[in-house]
Design a protein around this motif. Structure first.
Motif, PDB file in Angstrom:
ATOM      1  N   ARG A   1      10.938   5.603  -2.674  1.00 59.66           N
ATOM      2  CA  ARG A   1       9.645   4.880  -2.085  1.00 59.66           C
ATOM      3  C   ARG A   1       9.417   5.419  -0.658  1.00 59.66           C
ATOM      4  N   GLN A   2       8.285   5.331  -0.327  1.00 59.36           N
ATOM      5  CA  GLN A   2       7.765   5.320   1.003  1.00 59.36           C
ATOM      6  C   GLN A   2       8.319   4.213   2.081  1.00 59.36           C
ATOM      7  N   GLU A   3       8.986   4.960   3.075  1.00 63.08           N
ATOM      8  CA  GLU A   3       9.381   3.819   4.151  1.00 63.08           C
ATOM      9  C   GLU A   3       8.254   3.538   5.170  1.00 63.08           C
ATOM     10  N   GLU A   4       7.396   4.545   5.282  1.00 56.95           N
ATOM     11  CA  GLU A   4       6.251   4.294   6.261  1.00 56.95           C
ATOM     12  C   GLU A   4       4.958   4.830   5.435  1.00 56.95           C
ATOM     13  N   PRO A   5       3.630   4.021   5.640  1.00 59.27           N
ATOM     14  CA  PRO A   5       2.539   4.685   5.264  1.00 59.27           C
ATOM     15  C   PRO A   5       2.473   6.292   5.483  1.00 59.27           C
ATOM     16  N   ALA A   6       2.012   7.059   4.459  1.00 61.85           N
ATOM     17  CA  ALA A   6       1.811   8.400   4.630  1.00 61.85           C
ATOM     18  C   ALA A   6       3.158   9.420   4.629  1.00 61.85           C
ATOM     19  N   ALA A   7       4.205   8.633   4.518  1.00 58.18           N
ATOM     20  CA  ALA A   7       5.479   9.491   4.538  1.00 58.18           C
ATOM     21  C   ALA A   7       5.862   9.890   3.194  1.00 58.18           C
ATOM     22  N   GLU A   8       6.677  10.794   3.171  1.00 53.49           N
ATOM     23  CA  GLU A   8       7.244  11.386   1.962  1.00 53.49           C
ATOM     24  C   GLU A   8       8.076  10.315   1.230  1.00 53.49           C
ATOM     25  N   PRO A   9       8.018   9.996  -0.113  1.00 56.64           N
ATOM     26  CA  PRO A   9       8.714   9.144  -0.607  1.00 56.64           C
ATOM     27  C   PRO A   9      10.443   9.660  -0.669  1.00 56.64           C
ATOM     28  N   VAL A  10      11.106   8.983  -0.398  1.00 54.44           N
ATOM     29  CA  VAL A  10      12.573   9.261  -0.313  1.00 54.44           C
ATOM     30  C   VAL A  10      13.289   8.537  -1.336  1.00 54.44           C
ATOM     31  N   PRO A  11      14.529   9.245  -1.739  1.00 58.67           N
ATOM     32  CA  PRO A  11      15.413   8.463  -2.778  1.00 58.67           C
ATOM     33  C   PRO A  11      15.929   7.333  -2.117  1.00 58.67           C
ATOM     34  N   ALA A  12      15.717   5.935  -2.591  1.00 57.02           N
ATOM     35  CA  ALA A  12      16.296   4.797  -1.987  1.00 57.02           C
ATOM     36  C   ALA A  12      17.397   4.177  -2.871  1.00 57.02           C
ATOM     37  N   GLU A  13      17.566   4.210  -4.230  1.00 54.48           N
ATOM     38  CA  GLU A  13      18.342   3.613  -4.925  1.00 54.48           C
ATOM     39  C   GLU A  13      18.442   4.079  -6.439  1.00 54.48           C
ATOM     40  N   SER A  14      19.458   3.995  -6.935  1.00 56.39           N
ATOM     41  CA  SER A  14      19.738   4.476  -8.273  1.00 56.39           C
ATOM     42  C   SER A  14      20.323   3.302  -9.171  1.00 56.39           C
ATOM     43  N   LEU A  15      20.171   3.200 -10.528  1.00 58.75           N
ATOM     44  CA  LEU A  15      20.632   2.272 -11.275  1.00 58.75           C
ATOM     45  C   LEU A  15      21.310   3.003 -12.692  1.00 58.75           C
ATOM     46  N   ARG A  16      22.338   2.554 -12.814  1.00 56.83           N
ATOM     47  CA  ARG A  16      23.214   3.209 -13.975  1.00 56.83           C
ATOM     48  C   ARG A  16      22.637   2.432 -15.239  1.00 56.83           C
ATOM     49  N   ALA A  17      21.936   2.931 -16.290  1.00 49.91           N
ATOM     50  CA  ALA A  17      21.527   2.360 -17.235  1.00 49.91           C
ATOM     51  C   ALA A  17      21.256   3.258 -18.350  1.00 49.91           C
ATOM     52  N   THR A  18      21.409   2.771 -19.577  1.00 49.60           N
ATOM     53  CA  THR A  18      20.876   3.732 -20.834  1.00 49.60           C
ATOM     54  C   THR A  18      19.399   3.125 -21.153  1.00 49.60           C
TER      55      THR A  18
ATOM     56  N   GLY B   1       0.868  -1.378  -0.166  1.00 46.09           N
ATOM     57  CA  GLY B   1       0.045   0.073   0.081  1.00 46.09           C
ATOM     58  C   GLY B   1       0.784   1.254  -0.085  1.00 46.09           C
ATOM     59  N   ARG B   2       2.184   0.880  -0.041  1.00 49.03           N
ATOM     60  CA  ARG B   2       2.992   2.276   0.043  1.00 49.03           C
ATOM     61  C   ARG B   2       3.217   2.588  -1.360  1.00 49.03           C
ATOM     62  N   VAL B   3       3.607   3.866  -1.729  1.00 50.13           N
ATOM     63  CA  VAL B   3       3.916   4.465  -3.110  1.00 50.13           C
ATOM     64  C   VAL B   3       5.345   4.386  -3.377  1.00 50.13           C
ATOM     65  N   GLU B   4       5.353   4.205  -4.650  1.00 44.17           N
ATOM     66  CA  GLU B   4       7.039   4.048  -5.182  1.00 44.17           C
ATOM     67  C   GLU B   4       7.028   5.072  -6.511  1.00 44.17           C
ATOM     68  N   LEU B   5       8.159   5.364  -6.988  1.00 42.31           N
ATOM     69  CA  LEU B   5       8.420   6.138  -8.039  1.00 42.31           C
ATOM     70  C   LEU B   5       9.427   5.982  -8.856  1.00 42.31           C
ATOM     71  N   TYR B   6       9.495   5.759 -10.149  1.00 35.13           N
ATOM     72  CA  TYR B   6      10.752   5.519 -10.922  1.00 35.13           C
ATOM     73  C   TYR B   6      10.780   6.683 -11.960  1.00 35.13           C
ATOM     74  N   ALA B   7      12.068   7.019 -12.065  1.00 38.44           N
ATOM     75  CA  ALA B   7      12.374   8.348 -13.074  1.00 38.44           C
ATOM     76  C   ALA B   7      13.588   8.014 -13.852  1.00 38.44           C
ATOM     77  N   ALA B   8      13.612   8.090 -15.416  1.00 34.43           N
ATOM     78  CA  ALA B   8      14.673   7.912 -15.931  1.00 34.43           C
ATOM     79  C   ALA B   8      15.301   9.289 -16.503  1.00 34.43           C
ATOM     80  N   GLY B   9      16.709   9.320 -16.359  1.00 33.48           N
ATOM     81  CA  GLY B   9      17.370  10.435 -16.800  1.00 33.48           C
ATOM     82  C   GLY B   9      18.719  10.015 -17.571  1.00 33.48           C
ATOM     83  N   PRO B  10      19.438  10.958 -18.053  1.00 32.89           N
ATOM     84  CA  PRO B  10      20.621  10.756 -18.416  1.00 32.89           C
ATOM     85  C   PRO B  10      21.708   9.759 -18.093  1.00 32.89           C
TER      86      PRO B  10
END
Length: 338
Positions: free
Chosen positions: A179-196, A163-172
């Motif tokens: 991701r939200q660590e707890e319900p109703a919390a602000e999503p925080v940067p959790a990880e990044s992936l180097r990829a084209t 039930g927690r919200v997550e977001l993915y975004a692509a960039g150069p």
């Protein structure tokens, strides 16, 4: 459009949302498995830009977000809730601008948490992402800056099984994940992936109690799957250029993920594999007629949890459907125009 535009409502009826000029229209089954209504305008007479983001909560309610023109050279975001496909949606309600004022900054993405609160993510045009969250008892919280590193258009917002919200975004530099660590919390940067990453190809799906899986096409044309905490896996060559649609379904007693994409040949390509077991392999099987270049593909399950696939062409308005037959394997009925 951003998000799943082909949905099953809480009353079991399937519906589709489509952009039509400066409006959004909805079509829905009159009854589960039955004939469909004619397209109806959603949200009243508000004139919109040709942008639509859609998210659906566990309660079955659809949350729609678009940009509207305000004064010359400026725009603002609007939100509507559609409680049931056969009912009228709420009128469009202004929810502001991520930078207070200005023109459109990017295509929104919407996810809905376990409490039914919509989370509206928008690229800010400066490489970051802004968030607006619905309050549980009505109204909206203040815009929040989630930062980011070159985040572009084509965000993928998803609600996990928790039930927690997550977001993915692509960039150069690759893919960023919040991701939200707890319900109703602000999503925080959790990880990044180097990829084209090929722009506009992100699609996220909840695949287990603890994980969501992101599908994307890399610049070599390979369709990849990534779950944060692990390494990306090349699943198979992309069938076409647009994003895939994905749905969890039961195939002969197995929890499987079904993917669909408009192929380079213009037909719908399907691939299925056991959920989160990419090593099992997958391959494309094409189905149906050749589609217009702008046709999009989406997947859902009906009231009986059978897979249903839909294609929609914005230029022609043509809506085609097929449904899984009641027999072993992934046999589909003949495609039919609605």
């Amino acid at each position: 459009m951003n998000g799943d535009w082909f949905l099953r409502g809480r009353d079991g009826r399937l519906s589709v949302y489509q952009l039509s000029g400066d409006a959004v229209r909805c079509r829905a089954e009159r009854e589960p498995g039955g004939p469909w209504t004619a397209p109806r305008t959603v949200g009243g007479d508000q004139r919109l830009h040709p942008v639509l983001a859609i998210g659906q909560g566990a309660d079955g309610y659809a949350h729609l977000v678009s940009w509207r023109p305000t004064v010359k050279g400026e725009s603002g975001l609007v939100h509507s809730t559609h409680f049931r496909p056969r009912l009228s949606a709420l009128d469009w309600h202004p929810i502001g601008h991520p930078l207070t004022k200005g023109d459109r900054t990017g295509t929104p993405a919407v996810a809905v948490d376990a409490q039914g609160r919509a989370h509206v993510f928008v690229p800010d045009g400066q490489g970051g992402v802004r968030l607006l969250t619905q309050k549980e008892k009505g109204g909206w919280a203040a815009w929040r800056d989630l930062k980011g590193n070159g985040a572009g258009d084509g965000l993928a917002a998803v609600t996990g099984e928790s039930g927690r919200v997550e977001l993915y975004a692509a960039g150069p530099d690759g893919i960023q994940y919040w991701r939200q660590e707890e319900p109703a919390a602000e999503p925080v940067p959790a990880e990044s992936l180097r990829a084209t990453v090929r722009p506009g190809t992100l699609h996220a799906l909840a695949t287990s109690p603890d994980s969501t899986t992101l599908y994307y096409t890399d610049t070599s044309g390979a369709l990849c799957a990534w779950r944060p905490g692990g390494k990306p896996v090349t699943l198979l060559p992309s069938a076409g250029h647009g994003p895939v649609s994905a749905v969890r379904c039961d195939l002969d007693g197995h929890d499987c993920t079904l993917l669909a994409q408009r192929s380079a040949d213009g037909r719908v390509a399907f691939a299925a594999y056991p959920t989160e077991q990419e090593s099992a392999g997958a391959w494309w099987t094409e189905s149906g007629p050749q589609l217009p270049v702008d046709a999009r593909v989406s997947l859902a399950t009906d009231e009986d949890d059978r897979v249903v696939a839909a294609t929609l062409s914005p230029s022609t308005g043509q809506l085609l459907l097929t449904r899984r037959k009641d027999e072993p394997g992934l046999a589909l009925e003949a495609w039919r125009q609605v």
